[in-house]
Write an enzyme that holds these catalytic residues in place. Structure first.
Site, PDB file in Angstrom:
ATOM      1  N   TYR A  92     -27.681  28.242  33.470  1.00 51.20           N
ATOM      2  CA  TYR A  92     -28.317  28.394  32.110  1.00 51.20           C
ATOM      3  C   TYR A  92     -27.831  26.961  31.535  1.00 51.20           C
ATOM      4  O   TYR A  92     -29.048  26.411  31.001  1.00 51.20           O
ATOM      5  CB  TYR A  92     -27.882  29.561  31.444  1.00 51.20           C
ATOM      6  CG  TYR A  92     -28.675  29.667  29.924  1.00 51.20           C
ATOM      7  CD1 TYR A  92     -30.124  29.798  30.127  1.00 51.20           C
ATOM      8  CD2 TYR A  92     -28.327  29.551  28.945  1.00 51.20           C
ATOM      9  CE1 TYR A  92     -30.741  29.811  28.818  1.00 51.20           C
ATOM     10  CE2 TYR A  92     -28.719  29.698  27.580  1.00 51.20           C
ATOM     11  CZ  TYR A  92     -30.187  29.799  27.690  1.00 51.20           C
ATOM     12  OH  TYR A  92     -30.827  30.090  26.320  1.00 51.20           O
ATOM     13  N   SER A  98     -30.312  25.155  23.519  1.00 52.38           N
ATOM     14  CA  SER A  98     -29.313  26.168  23.516  1.00 52.38           C
ATOM     15  C   SER A  98     -27.742  25.425  22.973  1.00 52.38           C
ATOM     16  O   SER A  98     -27.662  24.457  23.398  1.00 52.38           O
ATOM     17  CB  SER A  98     -29.073  26.983  24.605  1.00 52.38           C
ATOM     18  OG  SER A  98     -27.999  27.886  24.609  1.00 52.38           O
TER      19      SER A  98
END
Ligand code: NDP
Length: 245
Positions: free
Chosen positions: A154, A140
């Site tokens: 995350y 990501s």
């Protein structure tokens, strides 16, 4: 075609980026197995679309948090298609929430899918991958730039894939297996819809001023899966519209 005769396994291939990857690898000539967690109907739709492209397809229900199921998915792919050339670690879960209030159950759940699941899938796949194979993980853009508060869990989970990618590049290079990471920016999927409440802010953080499409991430995965990328390993390629620029 670039991937004629190759066999790919994509985790989380029933929707979003994983579905786009499954379809793109099939377009490029690969037979494609993919896992999903809940939605058998969507998975069956992707199987049909892969078959319409003239390739073999297999959908496998396997929660990435369940190591036995993940290993069984690798075994089922090899049993069905006779080998394995490409693993795409795509399945992942998002989490946004205040760091000091993040429940430890959520810590365990997110790390189980985004980190442990990737580790287990790659461990199982590495036993089966043919020489010259490919491991491609979807990380990501938050590993490069955390856009604001609420991302601690995350970002932690996705940053782990950087270390794993580099270590596995060293581990598997002797078999000409390359191991690379793709960092999507904001990409229009169920996880992060382009009309969602945080979408305008995220678009504004990119240099291109827009969301990406799943197919744009899949195009880079297809390059990393192809023979043309044979000298690329241990690398991170951002497909983030300049989110990290
Ligand atoms: P979606 O939520 O849209 O799709 C997730 C896919 O993964 C579905 O096919 C889902 O299956 C499957 N899945 C979810 N959890 C599990 C699990 N525990 N085990 C097996 N399969 C699972 O996600 P995206 O396409 O947006 O995200 C794909 C990857 O890209 C993730 O790793 C995400 O972190 C990463 N990413 C996404 C960005 C974005 O903006 N969209 C940005 C940066 C990274 P089912 O349909 O059965 O639920």
């Amino acid at each position: 075609m670039a991937l004629d005769g190759k066999v790919a396994l994509v985790t989380g291939g029933s929707r979003g980026i994983g579905a786009a990857v499954a379809l793109r690898l099939a377009e490029d000539g690969a037979d494609v197995a993919f896992t999903y967690q809940h939605n058998a109907e969507l998975a069956a739709g992707i199987v049909d679309r892969v078959k319409q492209l003239g390739r073999r397809a297999l959908a496998i229900q396997a929660d990435s948090a369940d190591s036995a199921a993940v290993t069984a998915a690798v075994d089922a792919t090899v049993a069905e298609f006779g080998g394995l050339d490409i693993l795409v670690n795509n399945a992942g879960v998002g989490f946004v929430g205040a760091f000091d209030e993040t429940p430890l159950d959520d810590v365990d759940r997110v790390l189980a899918v985004n980190v442990r699941g990737v580790f287990v899938a790659t461990q199982a796949a590495a036993r089966e991958l043919r020489d010259g194979g490919r491991v491609i993980t979807i990380g990501s853009c938050v590993s490069d730039r955390v856009p604001g508060p609420g991302m601690a869990l995350y970002a932690t989970s996705k940053a782990a894939t950087i270390g794993l990618t580099k270590a596995l590049a060293r581990e598997l290079g002797g078999r000409r297996i390359t191991v690379n990471l793709v960092h999507p920016g904001p990409t229009d999927t169920d996880m992060n819809p382009a009309d969602g409440p945080y979408a305008a802010d995220q678009s504004g953080m990119t240099a291109l001023g827009r969301y990406g499409e799943p197919a744009e991430v899949a195009a880079t995965v297809a390059f990393l899966a192809s023979a043309e990328s044979a000298y690329v390993t241990g690398a991170t390629l951002s497909v983030d519209g300049g989110h990290a620029a």
